[in-house]
Design a protein around this motif. Structure first.
Motif, short mmCIF file in Angstrom:
data_model
loop_
_atom_site.label_atom_id
_atom_site.label_comp_id
_atom_site.label_asym_id
_atom_site.label_seq_id
_atom_site.Cartn_x
_atom_site.Cartn_y
_atom_site.Cartn_z
N PRO A 76 0.84 -1.19 -0.24
CA PRO A 76 -0.21 0.02 0.05
C PRO A 76 0.74 1.24 0.03
CG PRO A 76 0.06 -1.12 2.33
CD PRO A 76 0.63 -2.04 1.14
N ILE A 77 0.32 2.41 -0.55
CA ILE A 77 1.03 3.55 -0.79
C ILE A 77 -0.04 4.89 -0.17
CG2 ILE A 77 2.22 5.30 -2.06
CD1 ILE A 77 3.07 2.91 -3.90
N TRP A 78 0.43 5.15 0.75
CA TRP A 78 -0.61 6.31 1.52
C TRP A 78 0.40 7.61 1.36
CZ3 TRP A 78 -2.74 3.99 6.64
CH2 TRP A 78 -3.42 2.90 6.20
N ALA A 79 -0.54 8.63 1.11
CA ALA A 79 -0.08 10.06 1.36
C ALA A 79 -0.88 10.81 2.34
CB ALA A 79 -0.09 10.83 -0.11
N ILE A 80 -0.33 11.69 2.92
CA ILE A 80 -1.30 12.48 4.15
C ILE A 80 -0.71 13.98 3.82
CG2 ILE A 80 0.67 12.32 5.72
CD1 ILE A 80 -1.42 12.28 8.14
N SER A 81 -1.90 14.68 3.98
CA SER A 81 -1.94 16.06 3.66
C SER A 81 -1.32 16.80 5.18
CB SER A 81 -3.20 16.89 3.42
OG SER A 81 -4.11 16.64 4.49
N HIS A 82 -0.94 18.22 4.95
CA HIS A 82 -0.57 18.70 6.04
C HIS A 82 -1.83 19.12 6.69
CE1 HIS A 82 3.48 18.54 4.76
NE2 HIS A 82 3.40 19.72 3.83
N ALA A 83 -1.54 19.38 8.06
CA ALA A 83 -2.78 19.78 9.03
C ALA A 83 -3.45 20.98 8.32
CB ALA A 83 -2.33 19.69 10.15
N GLY A 84 -4.69 21.20 7.96
CA GLY A 84 -5.31 22.25 7.62
C GLY A 84 -4.98 22.85 6.34
N HIS A 85 -4.37 22.10 5.33
CA HIS A 85 -3.94 22.45 4.07
C HIS A 85 -4.96 21.85 3.22
CE1 HIS A 85 0.34 23.89 4.38
NE2 HIS A 85 -0.23 24.00 5.51
N ALA A 86 -5.79 20.76 3.26
CA ALA A 86 -6.78 20.27 2.38
C ALA A 86 -8.20 20.42 3.10
CB ALA A 86 -6.64 18.76 2.10
N MET A 87 -9.05 21.10 2.20
CA MET A 87 -10.50 21.31 2.47
C MET A 87 -11.36 20.17 2.23
SD MET A 87 -10.90 25.38 1.88
CE MET A 87 -12.88 25.19 1.77
N LEU A 88 -12.28 19.84 3.09
CA LEU A 88 -13.12 18.59 3.18
C LEU A 88 -14.23 19.21 2.00
CD1 LEU A 88 -14.54 16.08 4.24
CD2 LEU A 88 -15.93 17.41 5.63
N PRO A 89 -14.44 18.36 0.63
CA PRO A 89 -15.42 18.72 -0.24
C PRO A 89 -16.90 18.52 0.32
CG PRO A 89 -13.74 16.96 -0.94
CD PRO A 89 -13.66 17.27 0.53
N LYS A 90 -17.69 19.50 -0.08
CA LYS A 90 -18.84 19.54 0.36
C LYS A 90 -19.53 17.99 0.34
CE LYS A 90 -19.94 24.20 -0.76
NZ LYS A 90 -19.21 24.90 0.20
N ASP A 91 -19.35 17.25 -0.64
CA ASP A 91 -20.00 15.95 -0.87
C ASP A 91 -19.56 14.99 -0.18
OD1 ASP A 91 -17.87 16.23 -2.46
OD2 ASP A 91 -18.55 14.55 -3.85
N LYS A 92 -18.35 15.06 0.84
CA LYS A 92 -17.77 14.11 1.69
C LYS A 92 -17.99 14.55 3.19
CE LYS A 92 -14.35 12.44 -1.42
NZ LYS A 92 -14.03 11.04 -1.45
N LYS A 93 -17.64 13.33 3.82
CA LYS A 93 -17.82 13.25 5.20
C LYS A 93 -16.45 13.08 6.01
CE LYS A 93 -22.83 13.00 5.70
NZ LYS A 93 -23.98 12.61 5.85
N ILE A 94 -16.10 13.49 6.98
CA ILE A 94 -15.09 12.97 7.80
C ILE A 94 -15.31 11.53 8.25
CG2 ILE A 94 -13.69 13.51 9.81
CD1 ILE A 94 -13.75 16.50 9.47
N LEU A 95 -14.48 10.54 8.20
CA LEU A 95 -14.48 9.36 8.38
C LEU A 95 -14.28 9.29 10.18
CD1 LEU A 95 -12.57 7.11 5.92
CD2 LEU A 95 -15.08 7.41 6.28
N PRO A 96 -15.37 8.64 10.66
CA PRO A 96 -15.21 8.40 12.01
C PRO A 96 -13.93 7.69 12.39
CG PRO A 96 -17.01 6.98 11.50
CD PRO A 96 -16.49 7.75 10.18
N THR A 97 -12.90 8.10 13.17
CA THR A 97 -11.82 7.34 13.72
C THR A 97 -11.74 7.18 15.08
OG1 THR A 97 -10.31 9.15 13.50
CG2 THR A 97 -10.93 7.71 11.58
N SER A 98 -10.89 6.64 15.47
CA SER A 98 -10.58 6.57 16.87
C SER A 98 -9.02 7.10 17.09
CB SER A 98 -10.51 5.11 17.60
OG SER A 98 -9.63 4.42 16.82
N GLU A 99 -9.18 8.46 17.73
CA GLU A 99 -7.85 8.99 17.83
C GLU A 99 -7.34 8.34 19.18
OE1 GLU A 99 -6.51 12.08 16.89
OE2 GLU A 99 -8.21 13.44 15.93
N ASP A 100 -6.14 8.34 19.21
CA ASP A 100 -5.37 7.76 20.19
C ASP A 100 -5.56 8.69 21.55
OD1 ASP A 100 -3.39 6.60 22.11
OD2 ASP A 100 -1.76 7.09 20.85
N PRO A 101 -6.18 7.94 22.63
CA PRO A 101 -6.44 8.61 23.65
C PRO A 101 -5.26 9.21 24.57
CG PRO A 101 -6.87 6.41 23.95
CD PRO A 101 -6.64 6.52 22.58
#
Length: 187
Positions: A76-101
């Motif tokens: 697998p090849i994954w790429a991550i944006s910088h924090a705050g550099h990519a805006m969520l498109p109107k037709d997408k939702k943020i996936l529920p994830t479990s952040e590290d407590p």
């Protein structure tokens, strides 16, 4: 012919919250959730791309697909944006994830140190601890890769590839002497 092959390559886009900030992640290959995949076919290696500025993943799609093809679609090849550099498109939702407590709050997630902590938080939360990593940093992503190597020796990073690195003394260069005061003022 190459363009036909590249179109068949599975590319998955997600928006998650990482350090409390919307974050775009592109995932190439059929493996979108490595944490919960306990199958025997789960890969043992992840190639992880840390972008340069302007920090969004769409710029890297041709590179990601080419790299996936060259590795015979084995990893697998994954790429991550910088924090705050990519805006969520109107037709997408943020996936529920479990952040590290146990993750500490990042004071300035939009600053350079905060961006490094952002990538570390993602790796620690979304990548299995036993999965080997190849980090590929581009431009300022190279600096972040080097910081990750220094700050997280527990991560099983087997390679770090630096593409056109911005590592140090950028502000002392001819363009840096012009841009640094301007960028500091904007911030």
């Amino acid at each position: 012919m190459d363009s036909e092959v590249k179109e068949e390559i599975p590319l998955h886009e997600e928006f998650i919250l990482c350090c409390g900030v919307e974050t775009q992640v592109l995932k190439c290959g059929p493996w979108t959730d490595l944490i919960n995949d306990q199958s025997a076919t789960r890969p043992k290696l992840l190639i992880f791309i840390i972008t340069g500025n302007p920090g969004f993943c769409a710029f890297y799609v041709p590179f990601i697909k080419a790299l996936y093809s060259v590795t015979n679609k084995r990893f697998p090849i994954w790429a991550i944006s910088h924090a705050g550099h990519a805006m969520l498109p109107k037709d997408k939702k943020i996936l529920p994830t479990s952040e590290d407590p146990n993750a500490q709050e990042v004071k300035d997630v939009y600053g350079l140190c905060g961006q490094v902590e952002h990538k570390l938080a993602f790796l620690r939360t979304h990548v299995p601890k036993d999965m080997k990593l190849v980090l590929i940093g581009h431009s300022i992503g190279c600096y972040m890769s080097l910081q990750i190597l220094k700050l997280a020796p527990e991560l099983p990073i087997i390679r770090s590839i630096l593409l056109f690195p911005t590592i140090e003394r950028m502000s002392e260069s001819r363009n840096g002497r012009i841009a640094t005061p301007l960028l500091c003022w904007f911030r």
